[in-house]
Design an enzyme around this catalytic site. Structure first.
Site, PDB file in Angstrom:
ATOM      1  N   HIS A 264      15.371  16.624 -20.432  1.00  0.00           N
ATOM      2  CA  HIS A 264      15.160  17.062 -18.797  1.00  0.00           C
ATOM      3  C   HIS A 264      14.113  17.628 -18.644  1.00  0.00           C
ATOM      4  O   HIS A 264      13.673  18.017 -17.488  1.00  0.00           O
ATOM      5  CB  HIS A 264      16.525  17.556 -18.458  1.00  0.00           C
ATOM      6  CG  HIS A 264      17.722  16.831 -18.348  1.00  0.00           C
ATOM      7  ND1 HIS A 264      18.358  16.044 -19.266  1.00  0.00           N
ATOM      8  CD2 HIS A 264      18.068  15.982 -17.094  1.00  0.00           C
ATOM      9  CE1 HIS A 264      19.327  15.392 -18.926  1.00  0.00           C
ATOM     10  NE2 HIS A 264      19.132  15.172 -17.465  1.00  0.00           N
ATOM     11  N   GLY A 265      13.601  18.595 -19.609  1.00  0.00           N
ATOM     12  CA  GLY A 265      12.406  19.438 -19.441  1.00  0.00           C
ATOM     13  C   GLY A 265      12.200  20.174 -20.797  1.00  0.00           C
ATOM     14  O   GLY A 265      12.918  20.330 -21.488  1.00  0.00           O
TER      15      GLY A 265
END
Length: 512
Positions: free
Chosen positions: A322-323
């Site tokens: 996600h990041g």
């Protein structure tokens, strides 16, 4: 290009839709090529400089897939490893190089200088889609190798930049079905219904919750208990309706072209435990992580310790997907811990023949699951660890409980009682405080007590893997039908959405 923009709604979509069915009268293959070309234009609209990267990724994966399919068994695995390594190297460079460089710099005396690069939009989705394709090819599940269909499979604009993560075997039979190249009243009506409901979730609910979440996360110094929980709940429902709205819009758009996408969102806040939550939230990513990471690591085949280790590794990598940042790593780690606790509890319950089936137990389980998810969202959304720490302290009451004076003035004698229990009153912010909790209450009612989009359209199989399970867990039964009444309702919704599109906002999952 955003789904919730005038350019997409009034130019791109009508032109692509009309062109697709006009060309399909002459050639299905040319119609597929038209749709693929339109999808490339859709992608290039964001930044044309990254179009070559997408095309190079597609061509190389397609060629590697052919080599896997045609090679002798000894070379199949080598081609697979090479193809996956290529995909992961793209992700490593564009998404994680800066993060890992900062870690090395932080924990060593090395002065590494890495110039940040712009993250190509959708790279996580089209990379995962193609990794799944290579693995499926290696396992003999891929049967069709027409390049135009492969190009369309990867670039198909309803899913390209924010999912769902697709399987080759799901899409190819649909791209090859000549019935999907003919206009259909049912497909148009179902697609329009699902798309407009998704637009409502995004524009009228998620975007209106955003300011109340931003209030907390942009200024998170020492929030009191109710301020902290109000902001965290606002974000929890903002991302819920943002992602749910995008998923509905993707399914609805695809249905206009006769193609059914898999479900990606199924009322996850109604879950009774965290395992169920991950079966309902970002469903296609969850199955990818399960099938191509957790099981590949050994799954539950090598004992309890190895099983829990695999769970934690899977969720940590899911967090990093996600990041690239410590916040996402902690968020993934928290969900790893939740899953381990859930499985350990279930195992203990099975050994002791304890069967928690009562309504009270299920309600308590759902509340605990929801609060645990909200707690983890703090790390997912906070701009840095210091901000997350302040909000966590606020959630547990370290900064006390505060109520605006404007509200306390209406409580009469109760205000004195509250003050005796340590509740503090502060000046200003009364309107914002009330608005925050009213929006949270309204969003909670919709999320917990109303049927979701596919349940409302259950008579028309709105998604590829939709399972007819009635209207479970819903307080109000709502059934959509393609009739005049629903046309009027959807028209009103559409007008309100269009009036709110003067400042279209990004989808939260675009950044992944």
């Amino acid at each position: 290009m955003l789904f919730n923009s005038f350019g997409f709604l009034f130019f791109f979509l009508p032109i692509v839709l009309a062109g697709f069915f006009w060309i399909a009268k002459r050639s299905e293959l040319f119609a597929a090529a038209w749709l693929a070309a339109a999808s490339l234009f859709f992608y290039a609209w964001w930044d044309y400089r990254y179009l070559p990267l997408l095309l190079i990724s597609i061509v190389i994966n397609y060629c590697v897939g052919l080599q896997i399919a045609e090679s002798a068994s000894a070379w199949k695995k080598r081609w697979l490893i090479g193809g996956v390594a290529f995909d992961l190297s793209l992700l490593a460079y564009y998404k994680y190089a800066g993060f890992f460089t900062s870690i090395v710099t932080q924990f060593s005396n090395l002065a590494l200088d890495f110039k940040d690069v712009i993250l190509p939009i959708g790279i996580s989705f089209f990379t995962f889609t193609q990794i799944a394709y290579l693995v499926d090819t290696y396992q003999g599940k891929v049967k069709e190798y027409r390049f135009i269909h492969y190009l369309l499979f990867v670039t198909y604009f309803p899913h390209l930049i924010a999912g769902p993560v697709l399987h080759h075997k799901e899409m190819m039979p649909q791209f090859a079905d000549i019935n999907n190249y003919k206009p259909s009243f049912e497909n148009f009506s179902v697609g329009a219904f699902v798309f407009i409901i998704g637009l409502v979730k995004k524009v009228l609910i998620a975007d209106n919750l955003a300011p109340y979440a931003n209030d907390l996360f942009s200024s998170s110094a020492a929030p009191s208990f109710l301020i902290a929980w109000g902001g965290v709940f606002a974000y929890a429902f903002q991302i819920y309706f943002d992602f749910s709205g995008y998923s509905d819009m993707a399914i609805g758009l695809s249905r206009l072209f006769g193609v059914k996408l898999p479900l990606n969102f199924n009322s996850p806040y109604k879950s009774e435990n965290i395992v169920e939550f991950w079966r309902r939230w970002h469903m296609t990513l969850s199955r990818f992580l399960r099938d191509y990471l957790y099981i590949a690591l050994g799954g539950n085949r090598y004992g309890l310790f190895r099983r829990y280790t695999n769970l934690m590794v899977t969720m940590l990598l899911g967090g990093l997907w996600h990041g690239a940042g410590w916040n996402y790593l902690i968020w993934g780690g928290l969900h790893g811990i939740y899953l381990i606790v859930n499985h350990a509890w279930q195992a203990a319950a099975n050994r002791s023949d304890f069967s928690p089936a009562g309504k009270g137990w299920k309600l308590a389980s759902s509340i605990i699951t929801f609060l645990a998810v909200c707690f983890a969202w703090v790390f997912f959304r906070a701009v840095d660890l210091n901000s997350a720490e302040q909000i966590i302290f606020g959630l547990v009451g370290k900064f006390g409980i505060g109520i605006p004076n404007a509200i306390a003035a209406h409580l009469g004698a109760s205000a004195v009682l509250l003050e005796n229990f340590g509740v503090k009153f502060f000046l200003g912010g009364g309107t914002r405080f009330v608005e925050t909790w009213l929006w949270v209450a309204g969003a909670a009612f919709i999320a917990f007590f109303l049927p979701n989009t596919q349940q409302m359209a259950r008579g028309f199989f709105p998604a590829l893997d939709f399972v007819q399970n009635g209207n479970s867990n819903s307080l109000i039964n709502i059934v959509w039908q393609p009739n005049r009444s629903w046309a009027l309702i959807l028209s009103v919704f559409a007008v309100f959405c269009l009036l709110s599109l003067n400042k279209p906002s990004d989808f939260l999952y675009f950044q992944f």
